[in-house]
Enzyme design. Structure first.
Site, PDB file in Angstrom:
ATOM      1  N   SER A 139      64.689 -27.553  21.696  1.00 15.60           N
ATOM      2  CA  SER A 139      66.107 -27.464  22.398  1.00 15.60           C
ATOM      3  C   SER A 139      67.280 -27.901  21.491  1.00 15.60           C
ATOM      4  O   SER A 139      67.068 -28.658  20.713  1.00 15.60           O
ATOM      5  CB  SER A 139      66.291 -28.136  23.846  1.00 15.60           C
ATOM      6  OG  SER A 139      67.588 -27.847  24.336  1.00 15.60           O
ATOM      7  N   ARG A 145      62.160 -20.970  19.727  1.00 13.64           N
ATOM      8  CA  ARG A 145      61.713 -21.010  21.012  1.00 13.64           C
ATOM      9  C   ARG A 145      62.249 -19.833  21.678  1.00 13.64           C
ATOM     10  O   ARG A 145      63.577 -19.613  21.710  1.00 13.64           O
ATOM     11  CB  ARG A 145      61.627 -22.328  21.839  1.00 13.64           C
ATOM     12  CG  ARG A 145      61.110 -21.973  23.078  1.00 13.64           C
ATOM     13  CD  ARG A 145      59.508 -22.134  23.079  1.00 13.64           C
ATOM     14  NE  ARG A 145      58.886 -22.534  24.270  1.00 13.64           N
ATOM     15  CZ  ARG A 145      58.618 -21.438  25.291  1.00 13.64           C
ATOM     16  NH1 ARG A 145      59.025 -20.242  24.942  1.00 13.64           N
ATOM     17  NH2 ARG A 145      57.927 -21.819  26.357  1.00 13.64           N
ATOM     18  N   THR A 171      68.417 -28.322  30.364  1.00 14.43           N
ATOM     19  CA  THR A 171      67.765 -29.512  30.762  1.00 14.43           C
ATOM     20  C   THR A 171      67.871 -30.154  32.106  1.00 14.43           C
ATOM     21  O   THR A 171      66.992 -30.439  32.948  1.00 14.43           O
ATOM     22  CB  THR A 171      67.806 -30.427  29.650  1.00 14.43           C
ATOM     23  OG1 THR A 171      67.353 -30.113  28.352  1.00 14.43           O
ATOM     24  CG2 THR A 171      67.354 -31.976  29.834  1.00 14.43           C
ATOM     25  N   CYS A 178      59.376 -11.563  14.763  1.00 15.58           N
ATOM     26  CA  CYS A 178      58.497 -12.962  14.926  1.00 15.58           C
ATOM     27  C   CYS A 178      59.103 -14.111  13.892  1.00 15.58           C
ATOM     28  O   CYS A 178      59.320 -13.500  12.814  1.00 15.58           O
ATOM     29  CB  CYS A 178      57.014 -12.777  14.565  1.00 15.58           C
ATOM     30  SG  CYS A 178      55.998 -14.203  14.339  1.00 15.58           S
ATOM     31  N   CYS A 233      51.591 -19.408  14.573  1.00 16.92           N
ATOM     32  CA  CYS A 233      52.248 -19.126  15.567  1.00 16.92           C
ATOM     33  C   CYS A 233      52.922 -20.648  16.085  1.00 16.92           C
ATOM     34  O   CYS A 233      52.323 -21.631  16.348  1.00 16.92           O
ATOM     35  CB  CYS A 233      51.377 -18.738  16.797  1.00 16.92           C
ATOM     36  SG  CYS A 233      52.243 -18.512  18.367  1.00 16.92           S
ATOM     37  N   CYS A 270      56.673 -19.356  20.301  1.00 13.77           N
ATOM     38  CA  CYS A 270      58.075 -19.061  20.860  1.00 13.77           C
ATOM     39  C   CYS A 270      58.077 -18.009  21.783  1.00 13.77           C
ATOM     40  O   CYS A 270      58.933 -17.939  22.537  1.00 13.77           O
ATOM     41  CB  CYS A 270      58.817 -18.771  19.671  1.00 13.77           C
ATOM     42  SG  CYS A 270      58.514 -16.912  18.853  1.00 13.77           S
ATOM     43  N   CYS A 322      57.100 -12.256  20.886  1.00 15.92           N
ATOM     44  CA  CYS A 322      56.339 -11.056  20.690  1.00 15.92           C
ATOM     45  C   CYS A 322      55.772 -10.529  22.246  1.00 15.92           C
ATOM     46  O   CYS A 322      55.883  -9.482  22.396  1.00 15.92           O
ATOM     47  CB  CYS A 322      54.976 -11.462  20.010  1.00 15.92           C
ATOM     48  SG  CYS A 322      53.867 -12.732  20.483  1.00 15.92           S
TER      49      CYS A 322
END
Length: 548
Positions: A49, A302, A338, A494, A517, A520, A523
């Site tokens: 974050s 992310r 959050t 990606c 990978c 995130c 895709c």
């Protein structure tokens, strides 16, 4: 293994729920068995974050969090908002013309991963069992009796299965974790949460969820350029036309800054590469004057759920609750999720404990949670921000921002109109032949970098001899449909170089580099054919973010 409550995901929602459950059990002098399963190698390993954290929910959960050593050490000292007109110029926006939701007085620049590690310590001290490195791979349901069809718990994934599907030498079967109630808090586009939303039609009466892709780097910079607590947000260049998003630059502690770009995943040009947009963004003087001479120390990406109030699914189902970003509680008007995730977890804990304390044996649909949510500040905050994203999508960055200033600064978020955005993000791509290509410059290795060196800094690792966790519903579609129509956009959307179209003597081949990978979920969201399905790999796989 049987528990009163099983929580999937050791993020802010899941850990806050665990802590609040045990606080109530302690105060009522009751025994309660609570466990948290986390697919990351440790708590915080998969947490990514910005982050500027609003402490409202933390104040409620642990009023003495400062004395307990919570890692919120850098208070926001100044807000700046910019509109980048081009690659060289920037216009600072007066505070009076900034939506009040973007003001950060009383907030903290912090690492959400470190906050989750701290919350895990608090949870364990209260008696919660936390199992990192175990991925919840399957939802279990009651198969008969009065609770038939309700959630019974989860099963963790088998370990040591080879790529061919056979049991390897280190094979270890998964565990079934049974619970009276199961709380799903996997984060944005949760693997199991997605299944539950589809199975129980939890989103049938709401707008489709909308997403952005957030890409972030952590830098050590020259102390002379460091301004602890400075928070910079903005929009504009390098994003152009109908591509929406915004950037952030936060001055954290220890001479570090956090820099990132969020791109809305409803963008239309299939040639766009979010990663490359971010890399060229850092060459703008607004960023370069801070980053030059510094050292990039971490990288991550992310997806974020940004549909807000209008896209919230029903969060209750028999035997379970859907919490935090698994449901989409992030407040995009604040670019913060959050405190909202934490509050959803706390409300869930109160609803579950109230039921169990009243003799409930589990498996029911907890309508009391919906009532608690409806009467909470969380509901009010999300309701007031319901128009923020749709306004930007409908009117564009400038006019949308003007609408949001009027809505939030004059009407307090209660302007008597509700805007909607009912198109799916993946359906927005235009054919590649109708769009302009982007001449992305080569990285210079000082401010801009390539994907593979970036993935290296995310400490991403997967056991190579395991089934791919990136599944194609139809293996032909990438080359037969996506390539001719959209130039196979997975190669560009990606941010970790997972997908490639390779030219060989025998012809073209679509390759999936699942080891790269970073989880995130882009895709799973953006593929225009909805052909890619993200499932959990072996527990412990994926990124290992140290301070993100």
């Amino acid at each position: 293994m049987a528990f009163d409550v099983v929580i999937v995901g050791a993020g802010p929602a899941g850990l806050s729920a665990a802590c609040r459950l045990m606080q109530q059990a302690r105060d009522a002098e009751r025994e309660l068995a609570v466990c948290v399963v986390e697919k990351g190698s440790e708590v915080g390993a998969h947490i990514l974050s910005g982050a500027v954290i609003e402490p409202r929910a933390l104040n409620e959960l642990f009023p003495d969090w400062r004395d307990l050593g919570a890692p919120l050490n850098t208070a926001v000292t100044e807000d700046r908002i910019y509109l980048l007109k081009d690659a060289d110029s920037a216009r600072r926006i007066p505070k009076a013309l900034v939506p009040k939701t973007m003001h950060n007085d009383g907030n903290y620049v912090a690492s959400l991963g470190n906050l989750c590690r701290w919350l895990a310590e608090r949870a364990e001290a209260l008696g919660v069992e936390i199992f990192p490195g175990f991925a919840a791979a399957e939802v279990l349901y009651h198969e008969d009796g009065p609770l038939k069809g309700s959630v019974k718990g989860v099963a963790t994934g088998d370990m040591g299965v080879t790529a061919s599907g056979e049991q390897g030498l280190n094979y270890m079967p998964g565990m079934e974790l049974h619970a009276r109630y199961t709380l799903f808090s996997e984060g944005c586009r949760g693997h199991l949460g997605k299944q539950l939303i589809e199975k129980f039609a939890l989103d049938k009466d709401v707008d489709p969820q909308h997403y952005g892709l957030g890409i972030k780097e952590l830098w050590d910079i020259d102390p002379a350029r460091h301004q602890p607590g400075l928070v910079v947000h903005g929009a504009g260049w390098p994003l152009e036309g109908d591509t929406n998003g915004g950037f952030f630059l936060y001055h954290a502690e220890d001479h570090q800054v956090v820099v990132g770009l969020i791109i809305d995943l409803n963008y239309r040009n299939p040639w766009l590469s979010p990663f490359d947009e971010f890399q060229r963004m850092k060459h703008h003087p607004l960023f370069a004057r801070t980053l030059e001479g510094g050292k990039r120390v971490s990288y991550g990406a992310r997806a974020i759920a940004k549909g807000g109030f209008n896209s919230l699914p029903k969060m209750t189902l028999p035997g379970a609750l859907l919490l935090g970003c698994d449901a989409g509680t992030l407040n995009f008007a604040k670019i913060k999720g959050t405190h909202t995730a934490m509050k959803s977890g706390m409300l869930a804990a109160e609803a579950v404990f109230e039921a169990l304390a009243g003799g409930d044996e589990g498996g029911q649909e907890l309508s009391v949670f919906s009532e608690k949510f409806r009467h909470s500040w969380l509901y009010d905050e999300l309701f007031r921000s319901r128009n923020f994203g749709p306004a930007l999508h409908r009117f564009g960055t400038v006019l949308g921002s003007a609408f949001n200033v009027i809505d939030h600064n004059l009407f307090g978020g209660k302007i008597p109109v509700t805007l909607h955005d009912r198109r799916q993000d993946h359906a927005e791509l235009k054919p590649a032949a109708e769009c302009q290509r982007f001449p992305y410059p080569k990285p210079d290795g000082k401010l801009s970098f390539d994907k593979l060196s970036s993935v290296f800094l995310s400490n991403t690792n997967h056991e190579e001899d395991q089934p791919s966790h990136l599944r194609l519903k139809d293996a032909q579609i990438p080359l037969s449909t996506n390539l001719p129509k959209w130039a196979e956009p997975a190669q560009r959307y990606c941010p970790a170089g997972v997908y490639e179209v390779i030219d060989e003597a025998e012809g073209r081949r679509f390759q999936i580099n699942a080891q790269n990978c970073v989880h995130c979920k882009t895709c799973d969201i953006k593929d225009p054919s909805q052909n890619i399905r993200w499932v959990v790999p072996e527990g412990g796989g994926g990124p290992n973010y140290p301070n993100m």
